[in-house]
Scaffold this active site. Sequence first.
Site, PDB file in Angstrom:
ATOM      1  N   THR A   1    -102.548  32.639  32.154  1.00  0.00           N
ATOM      2  CA  THR A   1    -102.308  32.205  30.784  1.00  0.00           C
ATOM      3  C   THR A   1    -101.598  33.288  30.001  1.00  0.00           C
ATOM      4  O   THR A   1    -101.705  34.463  30.316  1.00  0.00           O
ATOM      5  CB  THR A   1    -103.623  31.843  30.064  1.00  0.00           C
ATOM      6  OG1 THR A   1    -103.345  31.619  28.688  1.00  0.00           O
ATOM      7  CG2 THR A   1    -104.628  32.963  30.166  1.00  0.00           C
ATOM      8  N   ARG A   2    -100.879  32.871  28.983  1.00  0.00           N
ATOM      9  CA  ARG A   2    -100.357  33.821  28.024  1.00  0.00           C
ATOM     10  C   ARG A   2    -100.819  33.414  26.638  1.00  0.00           C
ATOM     11  O   ARG A   2    -100.340  33.927  25.641  1.00  0.00           O
ATOM     12  CB  ARG A   2     -98.826  33.898  28.122  1.00  0.00           C
ATOM     13  CG  ARG A   2     -98.099  32.623  27.786  1.00  0.00           C
ATOM     14  CD  ARG A   2     -96.599  32.828  27.860  1.00  0.00           C
ATOM     15  NE  ARG A   2     -95.871  31.867  27.061  1.00  0.00           N
ATOM     16  CZ  ARG A   2     -95.491  30.677  27.472  1.00  0.00           C
ATOM     17  NH1 ARG A   2     -95.794  30.280  28.695  1.00  0.00           N
ATOM     18  NH2 ARG A   2     -94.811  29.873  26.684  1.00  0.00           N
TER      19      ARG A   2
ATOM     20  N   HIS B   1    -109.028  28.409  24.684  1.00  0.00           N
ATOM     21  CA  HIS B   1    -109.858  27.502  23.897  1.00  0.00           C
ATOM     22  C   HIS B   1    -110.703  26.654  24.848  1.00  0.00           C
ATOM     23  O   HIS B   1    -110.640  26.818  26.057  1.00  0.00           O
ATOM     24  CB  HIS B   1    -108.973  26.658  22.982  1.00  0.00           C
ATOM     25  CG  HIS B   1    -108.285  27.486  21.927  1.00  0.00           C
ATOM     26  ND1 HIS B   1    -108.982  28.229  21.009  1.00  0.00           N
ATOM     27  CD2 HIS B   1    -106.969  27.698  21.666  1.00  0.00           C
ATOM     28  CE1 HIS B   1    -108.122  28.853  20.215  1.00  0.00           C
ATOM     29  NE2 HIS B   1    -106.901  28.565  20.601  1.00  0.00           N
TER      30      HIS B   1
ATOM     31  N   HIS C   1    -109.046  25.085  27.939  1.00  0.00           N
ATOM     32  CA  HIS C   1    -108.802  25.968  29.096  1.00  0.00           C
ATOM     33  C   HIS C   1    -110.110  26.247  29.835  1.00  0.00           C
ATOM     34  O   HIS C   1    -110.158  26.268  31.050  1.00  0.00           O
ATOM     35  CB  HIS C   1    -108.200  27.300  28.638  1.00  0.00           C
ATOM     36  CG  HIS C   1    -106.992  27.156  27.795  1.00  0.00           C
ATOM     37  ND1 HIS C   1    -107.002  27.354  26.439  1.00  0.00           N
ATOM     38  CD2 HIS C   1    -105.721  26.812  28.107  1.00  0.00           C
ATOM     39  CE1 HIS C   1    -105.795  27.143  25.948  1.00  0.00           C
ATOM     40  NE2 HIS C   1    -104.997  26.811  26.936  1.00  0.00           N
TER      41      HIS C   1
ATOM     42  N   ARG D   1    -100.207  21.721  31.935  1.00  0.00           N
ATOM     43  CA  ARG D   1     -99.019  21.033  31.435  1.00  0.00           C
ATOM     44  C   ARG D   1     -98.026  22.073  30.933  1.00  0.00           C
ATOM     45  O   ARG D   1     -98.405  23.065  30.327  1.00  0.00           O
ATOM     46  CB  ARG D   1     -99.403  20.129  30.272  1.00  0.00           C
ATOM     47  CG  ARG D   1    -100.352  19.058  30.662  1.00  0.00           C
ATOM     48  CD  ARG D   1    -100.230  17.831  29.802  1.00  0.00           C
ATOM     49  NE  ARG D   1     -99.946  18.098  28.405  1.00  0.00           N
ATOM     50  CZ  ARG D   1     -99.632  17.158  27.539  1.00  0.00           C
ATOM     51  NH1 ARG D   1     -99.564  15.904  27.932  1.00  0.00           N
ATOM     52  NH2 ARG D   1     -99.399  17.441  26.276  1.00  0.00           N
TER      53      ARG D   1
END
Length: 389
Positions: free
Chosen positions: A199-200, A204, A207, A293
Amino acid sequence: MASSTAARNSGSLIAPHGGELVNRTVTGDEATALHEQALTLPRVHMSEKQTADLDMIASGALSPLTGFMVQADYDRVVEDMHLESGLPWALPVTLSVPERPTADRLALEGSDGDLLAVIEVADVFEADRSEEAAKVFRTTDDAHPGVAQVYAEGRVLVGGPVTVFQRPQSAFPALHKDPADTRAAFAERGWNRVVGFQTRNPVHRAHEYIQKCALETVDGLLLHPLVGKTKGDDVPAEVRVRCYEVLLEKYYPAGRTMLSAFPAAMRYAGPREAVWHAICRKNYGCSHFIVGRDHAGVGSYYGTYDAHLIFDQFEPHELDIEPMFFDHTFFCRTCGNMASAKTCPHPSEDHVHLSGTKVREMLGEGIVPPVEFSRPEVAQVLIQAYRSA
Ligand SMILES: [Zn+2]
């Protein structure tokens, strides 16, 4: 006892891409001697992206690459996502120079000016960067940050093996783990099947839900936030890492979760980068990789599911690492839990949905988003960051 467990389990971890974990780092006297030679060689100053690539070559995170790409690899990667050897590979890993060098060895200087490595010049070639942009980024628009970077690098590329005598400064020394380290840690914990999450963005509930769904099916979860160079408007890495730390402390099982920094620089190449991220995580020992996504996308350059569909372009098991595809997830008030369009039959009015803009607004004003959207501990970290920004 511990060592025999490690020995037994290390054999069960997924093999690195290409079979062997590459190590292009020298230490001790060998490093000192090479550093001295480097001082006498012509120097190439690398960008942050190239410095991050060098570091990942050094550690084996980009196995089987032993250096920056020669033309045969570059051409085939751009054209059909394979190295010259036939092994899948999704993104060019290149070293650009202002003009054609005449020396057969060059010293490589990191983005902060430190002398780090020597490259044996095996190939000097001119790349068609707009063709690269069209095929790799699916656009030649220089408003795309990855495309702009490639154009800025110029046409002349140098390929060849590198030997690194000094690793670049780690952005998060406490979270620094090379592929050999994560592999050893997985083995020690007895994990054979490990899912990696990239992730970058701040994490929340959506995730967290995806990560835990994936973890239900494997032995361990590697949370691997990208800490290399990102766009200026992405949330700073130290804030994202702090979010993870508060989240892990309270909501994740310590024995099944590991947090480590992924040192790559973002290219925003969307689908191609999703494949590249998966291959890198295979080198870190992950058997599975979560693809969300618009993974690694930017703006509206890529379709929502392009980063899922691209995996169909490889033969089954060609990548070996198993991608796990997830849709957009949310809290459904009627279901009473986290869900996605796949698992929830209710209309969107029942769903807790907040746009990214809305969330940033709330946090900026010091308002904690609903608990169904974000853990309060994470919201506090973000509110604090917005206040001090
Ligand atoms: Zn529902």
